[in-house]
Scaffold this active site. Structure first.
Site, PDB file in Angstrom:
ATOM      1  N   HIS A  53       0.831  -1.201   0.000  1.00 10.52           N
ATOM      2  CA  HIS A  53       0.000   0.000   0.000  1.00 10.52           C
ATOM      3  C   HIS A  53       0.864   1.248   0.000  1.00 10.52           C
ATOM      4  O   HIS A  53       2.013   1.232   0.459  1.00 10.52           O
ATOM      5  CB  HIS A  53      -0.890   0.035   1.253  1.00 10.52           C
ATOM      6  N   GLU A 121      -6.637  -0.066  -5.754  1.00 14.65           N
ATOM      7  CA  GLU A 121      -7.626   0.845  -5.193  1.00 14.65           C
ATOM      8  C   GLU A 121      -7.196   2.289  -5.461  1.00 14.65           C
ATOM      9  O   GLU A 121      -6.002   2.597  -5.473  1.00 14.65           O
ATOM     10  CB  GLU A 121      -7.762   0.654  -3.674  1.00 14.65           C
ATOM     11  N   THR A 204      -7.653 -14.193  -2.587  1.00 16.21           N
ATOM     12  CA  THR A 204      -8.817 -13.414  -2.206  1.00 16.21           C
ATOM     13  C   THR A 204      -8.861 -13.338  -0.689  1.00 16.21           C
ATOM     14  O   THR A 204      -7.951 -13.843  -0.005  1.00 16.21           O
ATOM     15  CB  THR A 204     -10.111 -14.030  -2.783  1.00 16.21           C
TER      16      THR A 204
END
Length: 333
Positions: A53, A121, A204
């Site tokens: 991230h 994202e 996932t």
């Protein structure tokens, strides 16, 4: 009851499941992540996931180190195989750069590295000022990025003028002896099928047997990976409060997680997430059976690798409990 996988992917003994530990770059700094990885190996976890991230989901989480630096440190301190969960090669980081970073990581990890890729994202990708594309465009970008990364991992000198990316005379000189495996994140049947056709595995965070089936039916013969969060604490009420404070964002529905651009936007959106919702989603507290039941949901869904992440500060107690009371009971319930 003995839980057995429906079949064994390549490299796995029939009926076996591997339990790994998930390192959360959103909530811990680089030194603490390395410490947790060493604790995980000592406790009997067999492999590592690590998030990639630029921002945490919430300001409350408080961290977000550069994952490739952390992987370099991990390669010196643990022998466990490592997978990024997941890297986005679309906007913030060009696929040619992801190819170089992952090839170097694989060399550092002596081949024990897998590149997990996904469509990402806006939270992380919007920082360059580029437009955040709609889902189908992102899927097309990911498919093109995978082709670029694979060509560079093979050692080709690549010139590529594609729909979304340009590469000019690129070649990787530091590469592992074998191409880096690429897993693809899937949260829908379409993306699971893409993982089956373009990936060496898929990953996932939901115990969804239908996604495993879609991946297998599309030709996927690699590992199906899933991540799950727990919050171990002597007090169940405190565990629920901690999980709600730090990871209510995981319960946001639909497209919100991929479209909100800032941690404070996630904080506003999670105001609708209640502690009861968190209690249902995560194994909270110190009851080993609660943790085993949650693990069983993923094992029964057909996942080959399940990665557990401890929410909050009770790391030593978590690893002690899993080493003594939980890991020895898998795949027994």
């Amino acid at each position: 009851m003995r839980r057995r996988l429906a079949w064994a992917p390549r490299g796995y003994a029939s009926g076996m499941v591997s339990i790994g530990y998930s390192l959360a770059c959103e909530t811990f700094g680089p030194r603490e992540l390395v410490r947790q990885a060493k604790l995980a190996e000592q406790a009997g976890f067999e492999r590592l996931w690590i998030s990639d991230h630029y921002h945490p989901w919430l300001d409350e989480q408080g961290e977000s180190p550069f994952v490739w630096s952390v992987i370099g440190a991990l390669s010196r301190e643990t022998s466990l195989p490592i997978t990024t969960a997941v890297t986005c090669p679309l906007i913030r980081t060009h696929p040619a750069v992801v190819a170089q970073a992952s090839a170097t990581a694989a060399v550092q990890c002596d081949g024990g590295f897998t590149l997990g890729l996904g469509t990402g994202e806006a939270l992380n990708e919007h920082i360059t000022g580029d437009r955040w594309p709609p889902p189908q465009v992102r899927a097309d970008m990911l498919a093109e990025a995978v082709d670029i990364i694979r060509a560079l991992h093979r050692g080709e000198e690549l010139t590529h003028h594609g729909t979304h990316y340009t590469v000019e005379h690129a070649r990787l000189y530091t590469r592992p002896s074998e191409p880096v495996p690429i897993n693809i994140a899937a949260f829908s049947p379409r993306s699971a099928r893409m993982a089956g056709t373009k990936g060496d595995g898929f990953c996932t965070v939901v115990p969804n047997a239908d996604l495993v089936r879609e991946y297998r039916e599309a030709g996927g013969d690699g590992p199906a990976q899933a991540g799950m969060k727990v919050c171990w604490d002597d007090s169940e009420a405190k565990a629920v409060e901690t999980a709600h404070r730090l990871w209510a964002s995981d319960l946001l529905p639909g497209s919100l997680p991929s479209t909100l651009p800032r941690p404070r936007d996630f904080a506003q959106a999670t105001e609708v997430i209640t502690e009861d919702m968190v209690r249902q989603r995560y194994a909270c507290g110190s009851d080993p059976q609660r943790h085993l039941d949650k693990l069983g949901e993923y094992i029964d869904a057909g996942f080959d690798e399940v990665y557990v992440q401890q929410i909050g500060a009770e790391q030593e107690q978590f690893f002690e409990t899993y080493a003594e009371d939980i890991l020895p009971r898998i795949p027994l319930d």
